[in-house]
Design a protein around this motif. Structure first.
Motif, PDB file in Angstrom:
ATOM      1  N   GLU A   1       1.238   4.145  -2.809  1.00 30.99           N
ATOM      2  CA  GLU A   1       1.108   5.572  -2.469  1.00 30.99           C
ATOM      3  C   GLU A   1       2.279   6.366  -3.017  1.00 30.99           C
ATOM      4  O   GLU A   1       2.097   7.476  -3.527  1.00 30.99           O
ATOM      5  CB  GLU A   1       1.014   5.744  -0.950  1.00 30.99           C
ATOM      6  CG  GLU A   1       1.177   7.159  -0.456  1.00 30.99           C
ATOM      7  CD  GLU A   1       0.193   8.152  -1.050  1.00 30.99           C
ATOM      8  OE1 GLU A   1       0.543   9.335  -1.157  1.00 30.99           O
ATOM      9  OE2 GLU A   1      -0.924   7.757  -1.422  1.00 30.99           O
TER      10      GLU A   1
ATOM     11  N   VAL B   1       0.841  -1.213   0.000  1.00 27.89           N
ATOM     12  CA  VAL B   1       0.000   0.000   0.000  1.00 27.89           C
ATOM     13  C   VAL B   1       0.870   1.253   0.000  1.00 27.89           C
ATOM     14  O   VAL B   1       0.611   2.209  -0.738  1.00 27.89           O
ATOM     15  CB  VAL B   1      -0.966  -0.024   1.202  1.00 27.89           C
ATOM     16  CG1 VAL B   1      -1.654   1.314   1.373  1.00 27.89           C
ATOM     17  CG2 VAL B   1      -1.993  -1.129   1.039  1.00 27.89           C
ATOM     18  N   LEU B   2       1.923   1.266   0.822  1.00 30.69           N
ATOM     19  CA  LEU B   2       2.808   2.428   0.864  1.00 30.69           C
ATOM     20  C   LEU B   2       3.570   2.610  -0.448  1.00 30.69           C
ATOM     21  O   LEU B   2       3.817   3.739  -0.883  1.00 30.69           O
ATOM     22  CB  LEU B   2       3.783   2.310   2.036  1.00 30.69           C
ATOM     23  CG  LEU B   2       3.167   2.470   3.429  1.00 30.69           C
ATOM     24  CD1 LEU B   2       4.201   2.168   4.502  1.00 30.69           C
ATOM     25  CD2 LEU B   2       2.584   3.847   3.611  1.00 30.69           C
TER      26      LEU B   2
ATOM     27  N   ARG C   1       0.370   8.623  -5.385  1.00 33.18           N
ATOM     28  CA  ARG C   1       0.055   9.773  -4.520  1.00 33.18           C
ATOM     29  C   ARG C   1      -1.449   9.966  -4.321  1.00 33.18           C
ATOM     30  O   ARG C   1      -1.973  11.060  -4.491  1.00 33.18           O
ATOM     31  CB  ARG C   1       0.650  11.053  -5.098  1.00 33.18           C
ATOM     32  CG  ARG C   1       2.110  10.996  -5.362  1.00 33.18           C
ATOM     33  CD  ARG C   1       2.842  11.546  -4.225  1.00 33.18           C
ATOM     34  NE  ARG C   1       4.285  11.552  -4.540  1.00 33.18           N
ATOM     35  CZ  ARG C   1       5.179  11.827  -3.657  1.00 33.18           C
ATOM     36  NH1 ARG C   1       4.824  12.150  -2.455  1.00 33.18           N
ATOM     37  NH2 ARG C   1       6.438  11.782  -3.972  1.00 33.18           N
ATOM     38  N   PHE C   2      -2.180   8.909  -3.948  1.00 33.67           N
ATOM     39  CA  PHE C   2      -3.615   9.054  -3.726  1.00 33.67           C
ATOM     40  C   PHE C   2      -3.947   9.603  -2.343  1.00 33.67           C
ATOM     41  O   PHE C   2      -5.027  10.115  -2.123  1.00 33.67           O
ATOM     42  CB  PHE C   2      -4.372   7.744  -3.982  1.00 33.67           C
ATOM     43  CG  PHE C   2      -3.815   6.535  -3.264  1.00 33.67           C
ATOM     44  CD1 PHE C   2      -4.217   6.220  -1.993  1.00 33.67           C
ATOM     45  CD2 PHE C   2      -2.887   5.717  -3.891  1.00 33.67           C
ATOM     46  CE1 PHE C   2      -3.708   5.124  -1.340  1.00 33.67           C
ATOM     47  CE2 PHE C   2      -2.378   4.614  -3.242  1.00 33.67           C
ATOM     48  CZ  PHE C   2      -2.795   4.309  -1.958  1.00 33.67           C
ATOM     49  N   ILE C   3      -3.026   9.543  -1.382  1.00 32.00           N
ATOM     50  CA  ILE C   3      -3.247  10.118  -0.050  1.00 32.00           C
ATOM     51  C   ILE C   3      -2.630  11.509   0.053  1.00 32.00           C
ATOM     52  O   ILE C   3      -3.067  12.332   0.847  1.00 32.00           O
ATOM     53  CB  ILE C   3      -2.652   9.190   1.039  1.00 32.00           C
ATOM     54  CG1 ILE C   3      -3.358   7.849   1.031  1.00 32.00           C
ATOM     55  CG2 ILE C   3      -2.775   9.809   2.422  1.00 32.00           C
ATOM     56  CD1 ILE C   3      -2.749   6.839   1.979  1.00 32.00           C
ATOM     57  N   PHE C   4      -1.655  11.801  -0.761  1.00 35.87           N
ATOM     58  CA  PHE C   4      -0.903  13.059  -0.687  1.00 35.87           C
ATOM     59  C   PHE C   4      -1.778  14.309  -0.691  1.00 35.87           C
ATOM     60  O   PHE C   4      -1.504  15.243   0.067  1.00 35.87           O
ATOM     61  CB  PHE C   4       0.126  13.122  -1.810  1.00 35.87           C
ATOM     62  CG  PHE C   4       0.957  14.357  -1.789  1.00 35.87           C
ATOM     63  CD1 PHE C   4       1.879  14.577  -0.771  1.00 35.87           C
ATOM     64  CD2 PHE C   4       0.821  15.317  -2.778  1.00 35.87           C
ATOM     65  CE1 PHE C   4       2.655  15.719  -0.741  1.00 35.87           C
ATOM     66  CE2 PHE C   4       1.583  16.463  -2.753  1.00 35.87           C
ATOM     67  CZ  PHE C   4       2.503  16.671  -1.734  1.00 35.87           C
TER      68      PHE C   4
ATOM     69  N   LEU D   1      -4.430  14.958   0.739  1.00 39.61           N
ATOM     70  CA  LEU D   1      -4.959  15.204   2.079  1.00 39.61           C
ATOM     71  C   LEU D   1      -3.956  15.933   2.973  1.00 39.61           C
ATOM     72  O   LEU D   1      -4.342  16.585   3.939  1.00 39.61           O
ATOM     73  CB  LEU D   1      -5.352  13.876   2.741  1.00 39.61           C
ATOM     74  CG  LEU D   1      -6.412  13.052   2.027  1.00 39.61           C
ATOM     75  CD1 LEU D   1      -6.577  11.706   2.715  1.00 39.61           C
ATOM     76  CD2 LEU D   1      -7.724  13.790   1.962  1.00 39.61           C
ATOM     77  N   PHE D   2      -2.668  15.836   2.635  1.00 43.27           N
ATOM     78  CA  PHE D   2      -1.620  16.401   3.468  1.00 43.27           C
ATOM     79  C   PHE D   2      -1.033  17.707   2.940  1.00 43.27           C
ATOM     80  O   PHE D   2      -0.323  18.390   3.663  1.00 43.27           O
ATOM     81  CB  PHE D   2      -0.467  15.399   3.622  1.00 43.27           C
ATOM     82  CG  PHE D   2      -0.798  14.223   4.475  1.00 43.27           C
ATOM     83  CD1 PHE D   2      -0.601  14.282   5.836  1.00 43.27           C
ATOM     84  CD2 PHE D   2      -1.306  13.065   3.917  1.00 43.27           C
ATOM     85  CE1 PHE D   2      -0.892  13.193   6.638  1.00 43.27           C
ATOM     86  CE2 PHE D   2      -1.603  11.975   4.703  1.00 43.27           C
ATOM     87  CZ  PHE D   2      -1.402  12.028   6.062  1.00 43.27           C
TER      88      PHE D   2
ATOM     89  N   TYR E   1       3.449  14.038   6.085  1.00 41.97           N
ATOM     90  CA  TYR E   1       3.410  13.083   4.974  1.00 41.97           C
ATOM     91  C   TYR E   1       4.806  12.518   4.714  1.00 41.97           C
ATOM     92  O   TYR E   1       4.987  11.301   4.590  1.00 41.97           O
ATOM     93  CB  TYR E   1       2.871  13.759   3.709  1.00 41.97           C
ATOM     94  CG  TYR E   1       2.878  12.839   2.517  1.00 41.97           C
ATOM     95  CD1 TYR E   1       1.851  11.932   2.326  1.00 41.97           C
ATOM     96  CD2 TYR E   1       3.919  12.868   1.593  1.00 41.97           C
ATOM     97  CE1 TYR E   1       1.860  11.076   1.242  1.00 41.97           C
ATOM     98  CE2 TYR E   1       3.940  12.013   0.511  1.00 41.97           C
ATOM     99  CZ  TYR E   1       2.904  11.123   0.338  1.00 41.97           C
ATOM    100  OH  TYR E   1       2.918  10.267  -0.728  1.00 41.97           O
TER     101      TYR E   1
ATOM    102  N   ILE F   1       4.774   8.639   5.729  1.00 40.56           N
ATOM    103  CA  ILE F   1       4.303   7.855   4.588  1.00 40.56           C
ATOM    104  C   ILE F   1       5.349   7.730   3.495  1.00 40.56           C
ATOM    105  O   ILE F   1       5.603   6.635   3.004  1.00 40.56           O
ATOM    106  CB  ILE F   1       2.995   8.470   4.025  1.00 40.56           C
ATOM    107  CG1 ILE F   1       1.901   8.361   5.080  1.00 40.56           C
ATOM    108  CG2 ILE F   1       2.575   7.773   2.750  1.00 40.56           C
ATOM    109  CD1 ILE F   1       0.617   9.018   4.716  1.00 40.56           C
ATOM    110  N   ASN F   2       5.962   8.813   3.100  1.00 41.84           N
ATOM    111  CA  ASN F   2       6.853   8.817   1.944  1.00 41.84           C
ATOM    112  C   ASN F   2       8.044   7.878   2.147  1.00 41.84           C
ATOM    113  O   ASN F   2       8.816   8.031   3.079  1.00 41.84           O
ATOM    114  CB  ASN F   2       7.342  10.239   1.672  1.00 41.84           C
ATOM    115  CG  ASN F   2       8.023  10.365   0.347  1.00 41.84           C
ATOM    116  OD1 ASN F   2       7.642   9.722  -0.618  1.00 41.84           O
ATOM    117  ND2 ASN F   2       9.055  11.184   0.295  1.00 41.84           N
TER     118      ASN F   2
END
Length: 138
Positions: free
Chosen positions: A85, A81-82, A89-92, A94-95, A105, A109-110
């Motif tokens: 990402e 998952v990470l 960058r589907f969560i990025f 949000l940050f 982030y 995460i990165n």
């Protein structure tokens, strides 16, 4: 431990191979978006086949090692998952509202898929070796 069928063993080996190929391609920056999907597919195949390999005995040591192996499988999925990402960058979004969000982030995460993959690989090697030696003892 219940032995995997020939097809399940092939799926397990192909999943492991896809994880290695996906990781290598991402590390050497060769089509990282496609490689992250290859890794994720391999991780799902590998984890699914390991979940099929159950232990029905009463040896507490093997039961404990099997639980550790399941934690390693969860780490493989987290790494997938990470890695996805990092590529997509589907969560990025949000940050990126503030500098603090961006810092969080980067911190949490990165490129942290490497840590999850390292933990999973070390635990997997340890439990595989120990389960094999425990089965030989009994």
């Amino acid at each position: 431990m219940r032995e995997l069928t020939k097809i399940q063993s092939i799926i397990l080996a192909v999943g492991a191979l896809l994880m290695v190929v996906g990781t290598g391609c991402v590390v050497f920056d060769f089509m990282p978006q496609i490689a992250s999907v290859v890794f994720a597919v391999g991780a799902v195949m590998f984890v699914a086949m390991q979940a099929q390999n159950v232990y029905t005995g009463s040896n507490f040591t093997i039961i404990r090692l099997r639980r550790i192996m399941l934690f390693a499988d969860a780490c493989f999925i987290i790494a997938a998952v990470l890695l996805l990402e990092n590529a997509y960058r589907f969560i990025f979004p949000l940050f990126q509202g503030s500098i603090e969000g961006y810092n969080n982030y980067v911190r949490y995460i990165n490129n942290n898929w490497v840590v999850a993959l390292l933990v999973a690989a070390i635990l997997e090697m340890y439990t595989t070796h120990r389960i094999e030696s425990e089965i030989k003892k009994s």
